[in-house]
Design an enzyme around this catalytic site. Structure first.
Site, short mmCIF file in Angstrom:
data_model
loop_
_atom_site.label_atom_id
_atom_site.label_comp_id
_atom_site.label_asym_id
_atom_site.label_seq_id
_atom_site.Cartn_x
_atom_site.Cartn_y
_atom_site.Cartn_z
N MET A 30 0.87 -1.10 0.19
CA MET A 30 0.05 0.03 -0.09
C MET A 30 0.86 1.29 -0.01
SD MET A 30 -3.41 -1.04 2.08
CE MET A 30 -2.93 -0.51 3.61
N GLY A 31 2.27 1.03 -0.48
CA GLY A 31 2.92 2.21 -0.30
C GLY A 31 3.48 2.60 0.83
N ASN A 32 4.03 3.96 0.99
CA ASN A 32 4.57 4.49 2.00
C ASN A 32 5.82 3.42 2.54
OD1 ASN A 32 4.21 5.03 5.56
ND2 ASN A 32 4.97 6.44 3.90
N LEU A 33 6.82 2.99 1.46
CA LEU A 33 7.71 1.99 1.51
C LEU A 33 8.69 2.15 2.59
CD1 LEU A 33 7.87 1.18 -2.19
CD2 LEU A 33 6.22 0.18 -0.43
N HIS A 37 9.69 -3.37 3.43
CA HIS A 37 9.23 -3.51 2.12
C HIS A 37 10.41 -3.97 1.09
CE1 HIS A 37 5.84 -0.86 3.44
NE2 HIS A 37 5.12 -2.06 2.80
N LYS A 151 5.67 -10.26 9.56
CA LYS A 151 5.15 -9.27 10.75
C LYS A 151 3.82 -9.21 10.68
CE LYS A 151 5.06 -4.71 12.01
NZ LYS A 151 3.62 -4.47 11.44
N ASP A 152 3.03 -9.29 9.51
CA ASP A 152 1.84 -9.34 9.66
C ASP A 152 1.31 -10.79 9.37
OD1 ASP A 152 1.23 -6.60 9.71
OD2 ASP A 152 1.85 -6.47 7.72
N SER A 188 5.07 1.18 8.88
CA SER A 188 5.00 2.58 8.59
C SER A 188 4.52 3.26 9.85
CB SER A 188 3.80 2.46 7.62
OG SER A 188 3.90 1.64 6.47
N ARG A 189 3.77 2.28 10.81
CA ARG A 189 3.08 3.06 11.85
C ARG A 189 4.34 3.92 12.86
NH1 ARG A 189 -1.38 -1.07 13.23
NH2 ARG A 189 -2.52 -0.90 11.38
#
Ligand code: PAF
Length: 283
Positions: A30-33, A37, A151-152, A188-189
């Site tokens: 979903m981007g914000n690499l 990633h 991780k997920d 990303s968080r």
């Protein structure tokens, strides 16, 4: 690096590569690499001739109270990062092409057994949105392998089960979690954490490791271990939705017979909800 925004364009590149007997790895994002990633891209590169990454902030996996509008979009930076890391093609689908009749009218993929608890319970409909878009992307890209971050972990299992249940011809690879020096899982968080919160967040992996070590040494009172770990995280100021020692395959609460375990945890600092896990093999 090539760019494709439509299914037709994407398929032309893929067909050309397949005509030249080249294999394809696919990394949906979903981007914000970030570094996590990039490790997926590198894994894809090590397994295939060509690597395709998609960037699509999938509205279907966001709940009504989740902020799809405000999800960080950093397209130029993402494209530069993919290019610098030797990705062959970035696919940037539009919502109107993936969901031409909107989200209400599209068929849904419901992966059974793995989606009711943990993130599934916290985010109703989330995994239906993930499985639906990933199935669509697999059918568009037709990759040989696709790499997902461990991780997920629940997402990784859900996608693996979908592939098994629907006999999809793609190999799913679960890539190990990338961590900062403190042990904090790359996410990303993390950008929402200030320095003090980042330091505090390192505790999550420490607690996971300590619990895993106790299981490794023979402790089998899982409820006690869960309660102790949850207590430790809460005392340090985290809000935990779950800290659960599970069977690594079906994600049911672990029994003493299980040999492959995973501990799933979410711990929130302020508004930032962090996910992590640790896998334990008792063979
Ligand atoms: O993990 C993610 O970024 C997303 O859930 C995915 C797999 C790209 C589907 O939108």
């Amino acid at each position: 690096m090539h760019q494709a925004t439509s299914v037709t364009e994407l398929r032309q590149y893929v067909q050309h590569w397949k005509d030249h007997a080249q294999t394809i790895a696919f990394i949906p994002t979903m981007g914000n690499l970030h570094a996590g990633h990039i490790s997926l891209i590198e894994k894809g590169q090590s397994l295939s001739d060509r690597t395709i990454c998609s960037i699509f902030v999938n509205p279907m996996q966001f709940g009504p109270n989740e902020d799809w509008d405000h999800y960080p979009r950093t397209l130029d930076k993402d494209i530069a990062l993919l290019e610098a890391n030797g990705c062959d093609l970035v696919y940037l689908p539009s919502a109107s092409e993936l969901y031409p009749e909107g989200l209400e009218r599209i068929s849904h993929v419901q992966v059974t057994d793995l989606t009711d608890d943990y993130e599934g319970a916290h985010r109703p409909g989330h995994f239906t949105g993930v499985a639906t878009v990933v199935l669509k992307l697999f059918n568009i890209v037709k990759p040989d392998v696709s790499v997902f971050g461990r991780k997920d972990y629940q997402q990784y299992r859900v996608i693996s089960k979908m592939v098994e249940d629907f006999n999809l011809d793609v190999q799913i690879i679960g890539q190990e979690t990338t961590r900062e020096a403190s042990g904090l899982a790359t996410s990303s968080r993390n950008q929402y954490l200030d320095d003090a919160q980042k330091q505090q967040a390192a505790l999550i992996y420490q607690v996971l490791q300590r619990t895993a070590q106790q299981i490794d040494k023979g402790e089998r009172d899982f409820e006690m271990l869960q309660a102790r770990a949850t207590g430790e995280l809460q005392e340090a100021g985290f809000k935990t939705d779950y800290f659960c020692i599970c069977n690594a395959e079906n994600l049911l609460p672990a029994t003493t017979e299980d040999r492959d375990l995973v501990i799933l945890v979410t711990a929130a600092i302020g508004q930032t909800r962090l996910l992590d896990n640790i896998e334990i093999s008792l063979w």
